[in-house]
Structures are given as structure tokens and as C-alpha cells.
Design an enzyme around this catalytic site. Structure first.
Site, PDB file in Angstrom:
ATOM      1  N   THR A 101       2.968  -2.820   7.172  1.00  0.00           N
ATOM      2  CA  THR A 101       3.498  -3.468   8.367  1.00  0.00           C
ATOM      3  C   THR A 101       2.454  -4.443   8.911  1.00  0.00           C
ATOM      4  O   THR A 101       1.403  -4.641   8.306  1.00  0.00           O
ATOM      5  CB  THR A 101       3.838  -2.435   9.465  1.00  0.00           C
ATOM      6  OG1 THR A 101       2.614  -1.911  10.006  1.00  0.00           O
ATOM      7  CG2 THR A 101       4.680  -1.293   8.903  1.00  0.00           C
ATOM      8  N   ARG A 102       2.751  -5.016  10.072  1.00  0.00           N
ATOM      9  CA  ARG A 102       1.801  -5.924  10.732  1.00  0.00           C
ATOM     10  C   ARG A 102       0.899  -5.164  11.706  1.00  0.00           C
ATOM     11  O   ARG A 102       0.117  -5.773  12.448  1.00  0.00           O
ATOM     12  CB  ARG A 102       2.571  -7.043  11.457  1.00  0.00           C
ATOM     13  CG  ARG A 102       1.763  -8.313  11.703  1.00  0.00           C
ATOM     14  CD  ARG A 102       2.653  -9.497  12.066  1.00  0.00           C
ATOM     15  NE  ARG A 102       3.546  -9.215  13.163  1.00  0.00           N
ATOM     16  CZ  ARG A 102       3.245  -9.412  14.458  1.00  0.00           C
ATOM     17  NH1 ARG A 102       2.064  -9.893  14.790  1.00  0.00           N
ATOM     18  NH2 ARG A 102       4.128  -9.131  15.388  1.00  0.00           N
ATOM     19  N   LYS A 103       0.989  -3.850  11.696  1.00  0.00           N
ATOM     20  CA  LYS A 103       0.148  -3.020  12.582  1.00  0.00           C
ATOM     21  C   LYS A 103      -1.231  -2.834  11.954  1.00  0.00           C
ATOM     22  O   LYS A 103      -1.604  -1.740  11.522  1.00  0.00           O
ATOM     23  CB  LYS A 103       0.813  -1.670  12.822  1.00  0.00           C
ATOM     24  CG  LYS A 103       2.139  -1.757  13.568  1.00  0.00           C
ATOM     25  CD  LYS A 103       2.774  -0.380  13.721  1.00  0.00           C
ATOM     26  CE  LYS A 103       4.128  -0.468  14.417  1.00  0.00           C
ATOM     27  NZ  LYS A 103       4.780   0.862  14.540  1.00  0.00           N
ATOM     28  N   THR A 104      -1.961  -3.927  11.904  1.00  0.00           N
ATOM     29  CA  THR A 104      -3.283  -3.912  11.277  1.00  0.00           C
ATOM     30  C   THR A 104      -4.373  -4.010  12.345  1.00  0.00           C
ATOM     31  O   THR A 104      -4.104  -4.327  13.499  1.00  0.00           O
ATOM     32  CB  THR A 104      -3.422  -5.078  10.292  1.00  0.00           C
ATOM     33  OG1 THR A 104      -3.118  -6.303  10.975  1.00  0.00           O
ATOM     34  CG2 THR A 104      -2.478  -4.922   9.118  1.00  0.00           C
TER      35      THR A 104
END
Length: 352
Positions: A182-185
Site C-alpha cells: 500500500t501507500r502506508k510507507t
């Protein structure tokens, strides 16, 4: 899996070198007092893998020591190139030879799994430079390897589910679902984390807001719940080259999104098992060209066939992911493979 088609480090943008430079600057913004104490004698250090895992993050580890000018030159190569046979200890800063070897010698390949304690690599160079880069290099390698290890483990569960499910195998006419991140970096660390996902065998998903238009619940609510208008606006802005994905909280929202022209519909937080399977089945049947049994799902087939991908997401973990593997699902996305994962333990020990 991208690794089977080429060397993973060839994917990295030139900017990753600036990223490494910023890490080094963060760790040593002024004087290196400890480095002053140890001096510049050329030494070797062994990189030891102290917990089981998959190796990932090699380009970043290498770049740390490259920027610190830890290029190692053997005495044999040195006096052959420079005709200085009497020198066995030398100042590396005086050498301007492009044929010198790398400072890191790897004993296992990136993407390879290992058990502790494993001698993974040998680092050579001035001792003060080795110690200057030690923590930055180890932190990056531990994080990347942890992500790759977790990713590989989750993929094993998905593939095992496919192998042991005779129902899925007997009806599966499309490739198995893709595992995606995901873009939850971590802010400032997206490139290494996305890279680690690729090494582990997953799809990194979109890299940023410009890579794909994802209309999440807040976007839809901000548009007064009008999914059709939101998708059409996104298509007009992004043009033909930018895909549009819509996060859907219900089957009705997914139907509206597909009708509006969404390329991907994300079924977010759908209950795994029969609820998810039936929702996916009805969506496929509704927009199919007759290959699926629309009558079985009691849905009216749309007049115009639509090509779209179905992504499932929301609370997926290694413990429950098998319940999300069903016919018709193209993508299984989860942040559990890169957010809050356990790091692989490494240490760098100077040989003395």
C-alpha cells in the site's frame, strides 16, 4: 515476480543516492569523534545475519560504503598498477584508479533466504569509514529484509491456499491473485520499502499520488457521494494513461464505479468467505460477456461488457489472508507486509 526478469537494482532512480547521502548526513551532521579515535587503517568487517530472513536492500547498503569511499584495493593490485612494491599500507585518498573493486563482497544473493548465524558479506575499507556507515547501512538492510521476509511468508500462505483448494483450482481461469503493498510507507523511506516488496515477490502498488488516481471514501464523500461524477472527472484530468481506482464500501458502489469506467474497484473491508465470494461473483457475472452464470447470482447482465480489476483490502494479515483468496479476485493488498514488520537482525563485526 520482477526478479526473474532482471536485476532489481536497475529499477532504482538516480535519486536513491541522494537519499543515502541524507541518511549519512542525519547520522553525522558535524564531527565524527569516534572515527577520529580509531584512525584510517584499512580493515575488514563481517556482516552477520543473526535472525532468519530474506536478504533485501543490498543496493542501499552498497551505496552507503561507496559514498564513504570505502573502495578496497588489494596490495597486489595496488603495486601492480602503481609500481610501488614497497608499500603495503597506503593512503586510499591518493589512488585515482577506476578499476578498484567494490568495498562490499556479498556471499549470498539478494532475495536469498538464510538461517543464523550467516556470514552474508564482507566490508573492506578505512576503519573510521566502516564505522561511520555501520548503523545507517544496518538499519536500512534490517528494514528492507524484514519487509521482504514478511512478504515472502504471506505469498507462501496464498500459494498454499491455492494448491490445497480444489474448488478454486477447478474454476480458476485467470492467474492467481497478486499480492500488493500500500501507500502506508515510512515518510522518506518509500523507495527502499517499495523495493523490498519487489524483492519479496509482491507488487509495490502505486508509488505516489501521481502514479494512479485512487478515489477513497473521503474523495467520494467530498463529492457528495457521486461516484460517477468523481470517476469521470478523474478520467478527464488524468487522461488515457492514468488508471482510476475506486475504494468501495458496498457492492452497489462497486457497480456504480465500474459503470462509470473505473479501471479497478477495491472491495474494502468486505467480510471474507461467502460474502466476499458472492460479491465478486455477482460483479463478474453482471459485466461479463456470458462466460459467467449471471442467472446463478440472480443479477441482470449489463448491456456493455466492462473490463476491470477487483482488489480486496482491509485488515488482511498472514493469519486471515487465506479467507480472501477466491475466484475472481485479481489483487490482494495489505500494509501488514511493510508496516510494523519485524526487522531482520544484522550486525557488522570488525575482524581483529
Amino acid at each position: 515476480m520482477a526478479a526473474q526478469f532482471g536485476k532489481m537494482h536497475h529499477l532504482l532512480p538516480p535519486t536513491y543516492k541522494r537519499l543515502v547521502a541524507s541518511w549519512l548526513e542525519e547520522d553525522c551532521p558535524s564531527f565524527d569523534y569516534g572515527g577520529f579515535v580509531v584512525g584510517q587503517e584499512v580493515k575488514e568487517a563481517r556482516l552477520l545475519g543473526k535472525s532468519p530472513g530474506m536478504l533485501a536492500g543490498v543496493p542501499f547498503f552498497n551505496e552507503v560504503f561507496r559514498q564513504l569511499e570505502c573502495t578496497y584495493v588489494s596490495p597486489t593490485l595496488f603495486h601492480r598498477q602503481h609500481r610501488l612494491y614497497k608499500f603495503m599500507i597506503f593512503d586510499l585518498s591518493t589512488i585515482e584508479d577506476t578499476n578498484t573493486s567494490t568495498s562490499v563482497e556479498w556471499h549470498i544473493q539478494e532475495g536469498e533466504t538464510f538461517k543464523p548465524v550467516k556470514h552474508c558479506a564482507t566490508v573492506r575499507g578505512p576503519i573510521n569509514k566502516i564505522l561511520l556507515g555501520e548503523r545507517v547501512a544496518l538499519n536500512t538492510l534490517a528494514r528492507c529484509s524484514g519487509i521482504a521476509t514478511k512478504t515472502s511468508s504471506l505469498l507462501t500462505v496464498i500459494h498454499s491456499t491455492l494448491i490445497h483448494s480444489t474448488v478454486i483450482q477447478s474454476t480458476l481461469t485467470t492467474p492467481p491473485p497478486t499480492l500488493a503493498g500500500t501507500r502506508k510507507t515510512t515518510p522518506g523511506f518509500r523507495i527502499p520499502e517499495k523495493y523490498a516488496l519487489l524483492v519479496g515477490g509482491a507488487d509495490p502498488h502505486r508509488h505516489d499520488l501521481s502514479s494512479m488516481t485512487m478515489l477513497k471514501d473521503n474523495h467520494i464523500w467530498a463529492c457528495n457521494g457521486d461516484i460517477t461524477s468523481a470517476v469521470r472527472t478523474a478520467k478527464a484530468a488524468g487522461g488515457f494513461s492514468v488508471k482510476v481506482e475506486v475504494e468501495c464500501q458496498s457492492e452497489a458502489e462497486a457497480v456504480e464505479a465500474v459503470r462509470a469506467g473505473a479501471d479497478v474497484v477495491m472491495l474494502d473491508n468486505f467480510r471474507p468467505g461467502k460474502e466476499l465470494e458472492d460479491a465478486v461473483g455477482r460483479l463478474r457475472a453482471r459485466f461479463s460477456d456470458g462466460d459467467d452464470k449471471a442467472g446463478y447470482y440472480r443479477v441482470e447482465r449489463e448491456e456493455v461488457k466492462k473490463e476491470f480489476l477487483i482488489e480486496v483490502s482491509g485488515g488482511l494479515t498472514e493469519e486471515n489472508v487465506k479467507d480472501y483468496v477466491c475466484r475472481g479476485v485479481d489483487i490482494i493488498s495489505t500494509s501488514s507486509i511493510h508496516q510494523g514488520v519485524k526487522h531482520v537482525d544484522f550486525s557488522l563485526k570488525v575482524i581483529h
